[in-house]
Design a protein around this motif. Sequence first.
Motif, PDB file in Angstrom:
ATOM      1  N   GLN A   1       0.839  -1.195   0.000  1.00 27.03           N
ATOM      2  CA  GLN A   1       0.000   0.000   0.000  1.00 27.03           C
ATOM      3  C   GLN A   1       0.869   1.238   0.000  1.00 27.03           C
ATOM      4  OE1 GLN A   1      -2.743   1.426  -0.518  1.00 27.03           O
ATOM      5  NE2 GLN A   1      -3.882  -0.435  -1.022  1.00 27.03           N
TER       6      GLN A   1
ATOM      7  N   TRP B   1      -5.885  -2.412   3.432  1.00 27.87           N
ATOM      8  CA  TRP B   1      -6.868  -1.415   3.006  1.00 27.87           C
ATOM      9  C   TRP B   1      -6.408  -0.037   3.466  1.00 27.87           C
ATOM     10  CZ3 TRP B   1     -11.467   0.590   6.087  1.00 27.87           C
ATOM     11  CH2 TRP B   1     -12.194   1.520   5.318  1.00 27.87           C
ATOM     12  N   ARG B   2      -6.301   0.862   2.512  1.00 26.84           N
ATOM     13  CA  ARG B   2      -5.944   2.252   2.788  1.00 26.84           C
ATOM     14  C   ARG B   2      -7.219   3.067   2.890  1.00 26.84           C
ATOM     15  NH1 ARG B   2      -2.781   5.890  -1.682  1.00 26.84           N
ATOM     16  NH2 ARG B   2      -2.589   7.858  -0.522  1.00 26.84           N
ATOM     17  N   ASP B   3      -7.599   3.420   4.105  1.00 36.54           N
ATOM     18  CA  ASP B   3      -8.794   4.224   4.363  1.00 36.54           C
ATOM     19  C   ASP B   3      -8.409   5.688   4.200  1.00 36.54           C
ATOM     20  OD1 ASP B   3     -11.019   5.525   5.277  1.00 36.54           O
ATOM     21  OD2 ASP B   3     -11.099   4.551   7.228  1.00 36.54           O
TER      22      ASP B   3
ATOM     23  N   GLN C   1     -10.176  -0.879  -2.904  1.00 39.74           N
ATOM     24  CA  GLN C   1      -9.684   0.285  -2.180  1.00 39.74           C
ATOM     25  C   GLN C   1     -10.646   1.466  -2.244  1.00 39.74           C
ATOM     26  OE1 GLN C   1      -6.847   0.194  -0.275  1.00 39.74           O
ATOM     27  NE2 GLN C   1      -6.807  -1.976  -0.837  1.00 39.74           N
ATOM     28  N   GLN C   2     -11.449   1.576  -3.279  1.00 43.06           N
ATOM     29  CA  GLN C   2     -12.401   2.668  -3.383  1.00 43.06           C
ATOM     30  C   GLN C   2     -13.658   2.407  -2.564  1.00 43.06           C
ATOM     31  OE1 GLN C   2     -12.714   2.986  -7.741  1.00 43.06           O
ATOM     32  NE2 GLN C   2     -11.698   4.980  -7.583  1.00 43.06           N
TER      33      GLN C   2
END
Length: 448
Positions: A111, A190-192, A265-266
């Motif tokens: 990420q 997961w990149r929030d 990711q979206q």
Amino acid sequence: MTSVQLGRWVLGAACLLALHACGGGGDDGPSTTVTALEPVLETPNETGLADMDDPAVWLHPDDRAKSLVIAAAKRGGLRVFDLQARQVQRVDISFDGEGEPANRFNNVDVQYGFNLNGARVDLVVATDRLQDSLRIWKVDASRTTSPLVDITDPAIGRTFPTRPDPANRTGATVPNPNDGDNTAYGLALWRDRANDKLFAVVAQNNESVVSMFELVARADGSVGMQPVTTWQFPYVWRGQDLTEENDDDPTKDFSPQFEGMVVDQQRGMLYAGQEDVGIWRIDLKTRVAEAAPFVESTAFKPDSPVARDVEGLTLYYAADGKGYLLASSQGQAHGEAPTLATPGRDDTFAVFSRDGGNAYLGSFSVPKNAALGIDAVQECDGADVTNVALPGFPGGLLITQDGYNDDLNDLDGEEAATNLKFTPWAGVAAHFPGGPLLVDTTFDPRNP
């Protein structure tokens, strides 16, 4: 591959890109015909303690030609390759006082833009089964021969200090010995972006348990983790005890564990493959798991497009929420008898739409490339795909693990050699049944 061969292929791929940039799944509905395409590069063999498993693509922020493929090689450590499938870094494991491996890197993910005390860094994270923990590296793009720098918090701790009580799996837990059996296994990041946080979703080996951890920057520049939540999935599905083991009858030999996982990711949607059951969806924003897998394996639905084991999952992103979820339908056709063959679905990749209800669109396989001397992909444990245009792969790149490189030992179950295959996405899209798939290089995974 020679430069002449590569140049000829790039020209052909560019033509495919122009012809199929607006392609879809076809107007006649999904096809169950399995079609073929060919890999154009492969990494060196892994043998002995090393067993190639899960790959992840890292995209260089400024020069796409310097992008990397990072892969877990289990007790062989971690491998880093360039876009010509050449090894540029080897991360070796440690050994205990008796000479036994102390690490086993099972799955890996990448990420971008993690806030490390004010500096934005790209992270590579792997599960370590023998330590029951996570190993974390930052990518130093200025280093050409050793870009991965270990920044794991020495006090990071364990992912699964407990496990469901085998005598009562309805919520009770018991202490979990750190013996490598019921430890960290599958992984997805997961990149929030809305909250500027990075999470690791980790599956517990031999259990139907998936947990979520937040990655946390420490003052000394290392990265640790803190638990967020845990989901426990069924140990019995449609009347079948998923803990039943039977060496003589593969139709009665089951496992409850998850391994292949990927996060949109979206959308913040996790897709998690319970190997013998199917693929579940979990909304990481609300932390709500759906009550049933959106697709079940052939163990429960004979006409399913995925044969157990369901393994590597990956997402192809396109504009406006379009794209595809790819699932490795590994199957159980190889090895010593008795085997559980599901003709037409073993050694294939099932393709589902990324939007809507994840409709099944068709399947493909990765056969040998006789002209280049590259064998087919069988029993694929892990895969990654990128839509980004890369040198040699102008329509994107599909990376697949090959569980039987060079088809050694007649596919008898002894994995004499494993490696990774590099296949152009434009070829996948052009050869797909029912009409071409999208080839869309506009989506930027670094800034989703």
